[in-house]
Design an enzyme around this catalytic site. Structure first.
Site, mmCIF file in Angstrom:
data_model
loop_
_atom_site.group_PDB
_atom_site.id
_atom_site.type_symbol
_atom_site.label_atom_id
_atom_site.label_comp_id
_atom_site.label_asym_id
_atom_site.label_seq_id
_atom_site.Cartn_x
_atom_site.Cartn_y
_atom_site.Cartn_z
ATOM 1 N N LYS A 37 -4.390 18.852 -8.931
ATOM 2 C CA LYS A 37 -3.751 17.529 -8.847
ATOM 3 C C LYS A 37 -4.797 16.447 -8.549
ATOM 4 O O LYS A 37 -5.930 16.774 -8.153
ATOM 5 C CB LYS A 37 -2.687 17.547 -7.741
ATOM 6 C CG LYS A 37 -3.247 17.826 -6.349
ATOM 7 C CD LYS A 37 -2.128 18.136 -5.352
ATOM 8 C CE LYS A 37 -2.686 18.502 -3.998
ATOM 9 N NZ LYS A 37 -1.649 19.003 -3.074
ATOM 10 N N ARG A 134 8.829 17.619 4.007
ATOM 11 C CA ARG A 134 8.353 16.720 2.962
ATOM 12 C C ARG A 134 9.291 16.849 1.764
ATOM 13 O O ARG A 134 10.172 16.023 1.602
ATOM 14 C CB ARG A 134 6.900 17.057 2.609
ATOM 15 C CG ARG A 134 6.266 16.057 1.697
ATOM 16 C CD ARG A 134 4.775 16.271 1.548
ATOM 17 N NE ARG A 134 4.443 17.490 0.800
ATOM 18 C CZ ARG A 134 3.184 17.842 0.511
ATOM 19 N NH1 ARG A 134 2.167 17.102 0.921
ATOM 20 N NH2 ARG A 134 2.931 18.945 -0.172
ATOM 21 N N TYR A 262 -22.555 -10.194 1.087
ATOM 22 C CA TYR A 262 -21.417 -11.103 1.270
ATOM 23 C C TYR A 262 -21.197 -11.463 2.740
ATOM 24 O O TYR A 262 -21.370 -10.621 3.628
ATOM 25 C CB TYR A 262 -20.140 -10.457 0.740
ATOM 26 C CG TYR A 262 -20.017 -10.512 -0.769
ATOM 27 C CD1 TYR A 262 -20.182 -11.711 -1.465
ATOM 28 C CD2 TYR A 262 -19.717 -9.364 -1.490
ATOM 29 C CE1 TYR A 262 -20.052 -11.750 -2.846
ATOM 30 C CE2 TYR A 262 -19.578 -9.392 -2.871
ATOM 31 C CZ TYR A 262 -19.754 -10.594 -3.538
ATOM 32 O OH TYR A 262 -19.624 -10.628 -4.901
ATOM 33 N N MET A 311 -17.927 -4.796 -4.200
ATOM 34 C CA MET A 311 -17.044 -4.050 -5.097
ATOM 35 C C MET A 311 -17.839 -3.053 -5.949
ATOM 36 O O MET A 311 -17.419 -1.914 -6.141
ATOM 37 C CB MET A 311 -16.285 -5.017 -6.017
ATOM 38 C CG MET A 311 -15.240 -4.320 -6.871
ATOM 39 S SD MET A 311 -14.451 -5.405 -8.079
ATOM 40 C CE MET A 311 -13.546 -6.517 -7.003
HETATM 41 C C1 LIG Z 1 -2.107 20.211 -2.475
HETATM 42 C C2 LIG Z 1 -1.301 21.411 -2.326
HETATM 43 C C3 LIG Z 1 -1.903 22.682 -2.229
HETATM 44 C C4 LIG Z 1 -3.396 22.888 -2.103
HETATM 45 O O1 LIG Z 1 -3.810 22.600 -0.800
HETATM 46 P P1 LIG Z 1 -5.332 22.793 -0.318
HETATM 47 O O2 LIG Z 1 -5.304 22.516 1.130
HETATM 48 O O3 LIG Z 1 -6.129 21.778 -1.072
HETATM 49 O O4 LIG Z 1 -5.727 24.168 -0.676
HETATM 50 C C5 LIG Z 1 -1.077 23.794 -2.212
HETATM 51 N N1 LIG Z 1 0.268 23.662 -2.254
HETATM 52 C C6 LIG Z 1 0.871 22.459 -2.318
HETATM 53 C C7 LIG Z 1 2.358 22.397 -2.336
HETATM 54 C C8 LIG Z 1 0.122 21.292 -2.340
HETATM 55 O O5 LIG Z 1 0.736 20.110 -2.379
#
Ligand SMILES: *Cc1c(COP(=O)(O)O)cnc(C)c1O
Length: 366
Positions: A37, A134, A262, A311
């Protein structure tokens, strides 16, 4: 075509080393899902996934467009969408992505869409909340959920999973063990009443390290792949995957009482040399690194930021370093350096990495 001189190098052999490091911590039968992700934790999801596709069983991303991007780049392994949105479910099906269904609203919407599209046995994953609060069904949802599953031919319940709230924090061992036990009992109730035989998964990187007894059928490896284990001892055993580099654009000689950058945030008190580097807060080098908080390395020597982070650029103090315009500089080339930077600005490796902007060139080193 990205011609930027500020480059994030991705070390493919280190990546593969880290993957096998975690594999060796697991039973040979445990499947591996790699979480890519947020552009592969700020690197490049396609380069990461492409480098290890043969060695893993599953990929996961947070959002649907991230999964589409992987599919369009030729990734064929199953892709779990951890947090799909109802308006994207059609795309989920079109690209043969596998949604996490985590409440009745999205469950019902997905079943309705399957019916409309005449899809049966579509692989989906059910997430349960065991304490992170969550996303996820509650254990009290099980009876209604089971009756809904029995009523439809649209779904194949491919896996059941949950997520730990504090897998890296050994002070929360009791809480985590409760999460593990709750997950076990949820999974048991479901499996006893389902005709599909879904596989189970719970652990992220720190979970694999601290609770291998709860590996179930699959684990979800994220940050560990890049060499970070949320634990100094294990991090030391992993290889560094990501190196952020740039070059010196210009060197200035600054006289006492002159200012740099700046808002004239820095006023020189003695003669000094500064180097201007083409990386700024728009690249993910946070503005909080200004005024000596953060810095970069030139020939292994540390050069702190002078004045405010712009920036697109920073100026660093190189009075004590022999260097020239065009020389290479390093922002980080080890996990220690990145962790140190993260601590300086009160954050974690995850945030610094995922903030690296697309303007930085990504280079896969084989
Ligand atoms: C991001 C995520 C992971 C991976 O977590 P890490 O700590 O980066 O290994 C696994 N499961 C879910 C549901 C996540 O959101």
């Amino acid at each position: 075509m990205n011609n930027h001189v500020t480059v994030l190098e991705i070390d493919k052999s280190a990546l593969r080393y880290n993957l096998s490091f975690f594999k060796h911590k697991l039973l040979p039968t445990t499947k591996i899902l790699v979480v890519v992700k947020a552009f592969g934790y700020g690197s490049d999801a396609v380069k990461i996934a492409g480098s290890i596709e043969k060695e893993v069983d599953y990929f996961a991303v947070a959002y649907t467009d991230e999964g589409i991007n992987l599919r369009e780049s030729g990734i064929t392994k199953p892709i779990l969408i951890l947090h799909p949105q109802i308006q994207n479910l059609k795309k989920v099906q079109e690209y043969q992505l596998e949604p996490n269904l985590y409440n009745f609203k999205i469950f019902d919407a997905f079943v309705a869409l399957c019916k409309q599209q005449n899809l049966t046995k579509y692989p989906i994953h059910l997430k349960f909340n065991t304490g992170l609060n969550r996303i996820g069904f509650w254990h009290t949802d099980i009876p209604v959920l089971l009756s809904k599953i029995k009523e439809t031919a649209s779904l194949k319940i491919t896996s059941i999973f949950s997520h730990l709230a504090a897998s890296e924090d050994l002070q929360e061992k009791e809480f985590t063990k409760n999460q593990i036990n709750d997950f076990k009992s949820i999974a048991k109730q479901l499996k006893e009443n389902l005709t599909d035989s879904p596989f189970l998964h719970l652990l992220n990187t720190s979970g694999i390290i601290n609770y291998p007894e709860a590996q179930f059928d699959m684990v979800r490896l994220g940050i560990g792949l890049y060499g970070f284990a949320n634990d100094t001892e294990t991090t030391r055993q992993l290889k560094n995957v990501l190196t952020l580099k740039s070059v010196i654009s210009q060197i200035h000689l600054i006289e006492p009482d002159e200012s740099v950058g700046y808002n004239r945030a820095y006023i020189a008190t003695k003669p000094m040399r500064t180097a201007t580097i083409p990386i700024g807060h728009a690249d993910g080098f946070p503005r909080t690194f200004g005024n000596g908080v953060g810095g970069i390395y030139i020939n292994k020597e540390y050069a702190p930021v002078v004045g405010n982070v712009c920036m697109d650029m920073i100026m660093v103090d190189v009075t004590h370093i022999e260097c020239n315009e065009g020389d290479e500089i390093v922002v980080f080339d080890s996990q220690e350096k990145l962790e140190e930077l993260a601590q300086k600005t009160n954050t974690i490796s995850y945030e610094l990495l995922t903030n690296l902007s697309p303007r930085i060139k990504r280079l896969l080193k084989c």
